[in-house]
Scaffold this motif. Sequence first.
Motif, PDB file in Angstrom:
ATOM      1  N   SER A   1       0.813  -1.221   0.000  1.00  0.00           N
ATOM      2  CA  SER A   1       0.000   0.000   0.000  1.00  0.00           C
ATOM      3  C   SER A   1       0.846   1.272   0.000  1.00  0.00           C
ATOM      4  CB  SER A   1      -0.935   0.018   1.217  1.00  0.00           C
ATOM      5  OG  SER A   1      -0.180  -0.030   2.414  1.00  0.00           O
ATOM      6  N   ALA A   2       2.138   1.154   0.387  1.00  0.00           N
ATOM      7  CA  ALA A   2       3.018   2.327   0.406  1.00  0.00           C
ATOM      8  C   ALA A   2       4.388   1.930  -0.132  1.00  0.00           C
ATOM      9  CB  ALA A   2       3.155   2.877   1.823  1.00  0.00           C
ATOM     10  N   VAL A   3       4.835   2.651  -1.169  1.00  0.00           N
ATOM     11  CA  VAL A   3       6.134   2.384  -1.776  1.00  0.00           C
ATOM     12  C   VAL A   3       6.990   3.639  -1.661  1.00  0.00           C
ATOM     13  CG1 VAL A   3       5.318   3.009  -4.104  1.00  0.00           C
ATOM     14  CG2 VAL A   3       7.345   1.569  -3.846  1.00  0.00           C
ATOM     15  N   GLY A   4       8.250   3.458  -1.278  1.00  0.00           N
ATOM     16  CA  GLY A   4       9.184   4.577  -1.218  1.00  0.00           C
ATOM     17  C   GLY A   4       9.927   4.708  -2.537  1.00  0.00           C
ATOM     18  N   VAL A   5      10.201   5.925  -2.933  1.00  0.00           N
ATOM     19  CA  VAL A   5      10.931   6.183  -4.177  1.00  0.00           C
ATOM     20  C   VAL A   5      12.040   7.196  -3.893  1.00  0.00           C
ATOM     21  CG1 VAL A   5      10.811   7.192  -6.497  1.00  0.00           C
ATOM     22  CG2 VAL A   5       8.987   5.661  -5.708  1.00  0.00           C
ATOM     23  N   THR A   6      13.243   6.881  -4.370  1.00  0.00           N
ATOM     24  CA  THR A   6      14.347   7.831  -4.302  1.00  0.00           C
ATOM     25  C   THR A   6      15.235   7.625  -5.513  1.00  0.00           C
ATOM     26  OG1 THR A   6      16.035   8.794  -2.873  1.00  0.00           O
ATOM     27  CG2 THR A   6      15.941   6.376  -2.957  1.00  0.00           C
ATOM     28  N   ALA A   7      16.271   8.470  -5.625  1.00  0.00           N
ATOM     29  CA  ALA A   7      17.214   8.360  -6.737  1.00  0.00           C
ATOM     30  C   ALA A   7      18.609   8.640  -6.217  1.00  0.00           C
ATOM     31  CB  ALA A   7      16.851   9.353  -7.842  1.00  0.00           C
ATOM     32  N   GLY A   8      19.580   7.884  -6.725  1.00  0.00           N
ATOM     33  CA  GLY A   8      20.967   8.109  -6.349  1.00  0.00           C
ATOM     34  C   GLY A   8      21.458   9.463  -6.832  1.00  0.00           C
ATOM     35  N   ALA A   9      22.624   9.877  -6.330  1.00  0.00           N
ATOM     36  CA  ALA A   9      23.131  11.224  -6.585  1.00  0.00           C
ATOM     37  C   ALA A   9      23.510  11.465  -8.044  1.00  0.00           C
ATOM     38  CB  ALA A   9      24.333  11.503  -5.685  1.00  0.00           C
ATOM     39  N   SER A  10      23.587  10.408  -8.856  1.00  0.00           N
ATOM     40  CA  SER A  10      23.899  10.591 -10.275  1.00  0.00           C
ATOM     41  C   SER A  10      22.707  10.291 -11.182  1.00  0.00           C
ATOM     42  CB  SER A  10      25.094   9.711 -10.668  1.00  0.00           C
ATOM     43  OG  SER A  10      24.967   8.406 -10.140  1.00  0.00           O
ATOM     44  N   ALA A  11      21.514  10.151 -10.593  1.00  0.00           N
ATOM     45  CA  ALA A  11      20.313   9.827 -11.380  1.00  0.00           C
ATOM     46  C   ALA A  11      19.466  11.075 -11.608  1.00  0.00           C
ATOM     47  CB  ALA A  11      19.484   8.760 -10.659  1.00  0.00           C
ATOM     48  N   PRO A  12      19.131  11.392 -12.862  1.00  0.00           N
ATOM     49  CA  PRO A  12      18.354  12.597 -13.150  1.00  0.00           C
ATOM     50  C   PRO A  12      16.903  12.501 -12.684  1.00  0.00           C
ATOM     51  CG  PRO A  12      18.833  11.372 -15.174  1.00  0.00           C
ATOM     52  CD  PRO A  12      19.561  10.678 -14.077  1.00  0.00           C
TER      53      PRO A  12
END
Length: 321
Positions: free
Chosen positions: A269-280
């Motif tokens: 029901s809940a998904v976390g999303v992030t991006a690494g420091a080199s991902a646009p």
Amino acid sequence: MSQASASRRPLKVLLATPRGFCAGVDRAIQIVERAIEKYGAPVYVRHEIVHNRHVVDGLKDLGAVFVEELSECPTDRPVVFSAHGVPKSVPAEAREREMIYLDATCPLVSKVHVEAQRHYDAGKEIVLIGHAGHPEVVGTMGQLPDGVVKLIETVEDARAFTPKDPANVAFATQTTLSVDDTAEIVAALRERFPEIAAPHKEDICYATTNRQDAVKAVAAQAEVLLVLGSSNSSNSVRLVEVGRRSGAKAAYLIDDAGKLDFGWLDGVSAVGVTAGASAPEVLVQGLIDRLAEAFDVTVQNVDTVQETVSFKLPRKLTADA
């Protein structure tokens, strides 16, 4: 509400902030773009400018040519050194060949280089905490003569390390490590060598620390964590590890939305999303759009800290501006 949206299961997307590009990555990409504008294509880049396939492919389209060694570059075209830093022998070779070169090394990596030199000049025995073979580690160890810097990857390495003089040891670290893992290694070193010289300010960079803190905040609320980034990106891989340790039942590293497996989200029901420091950031929006195709998505920002860091471009690129 349409029948299609009414039939979709709700999914909360917890968006980690900060995420994505750090100041060092942003500067490195700008250096390649500005070099192409100033000198025309092709501009050569030694090693991937940052560890992200989408960024590299985008710069190739503009006229960047990526190589592994300086020997692959012609002398009549500019070359850019990647954000991870290079051994001292690389700019020395470029000067010897009378090449135009631009150093895109992140200033926070350069800080580690300066510290290593300072410890060496003071006669210290130096250990570097990092991952063998990573370009940043190769670059940092290459600031000093062969064999001077000893690499430590684990707590076990720290316990096994035997210096010539236990009272005359110093340590430095790769900038993109797990904050928690590194703290354990440093603690093991301090336990054995209470007088060990530390960096003036922690070597793990602000962006790595901030992104890991944001993931901890998200993972405490999300069942699954999705990290956008390339598999050769150290800071992105660390985000997956931090997510798993911080409460997420599962965490996955994906290049882009096309690599998402909806099976990972069964019953979630809940998904976390992030991006690494080199991902646009465009990859983040692409993932949210993909999730919205299958779920009734609501996005909630999880803010931990505001970043205001920026780094200047080399004078060679700004002198004529």
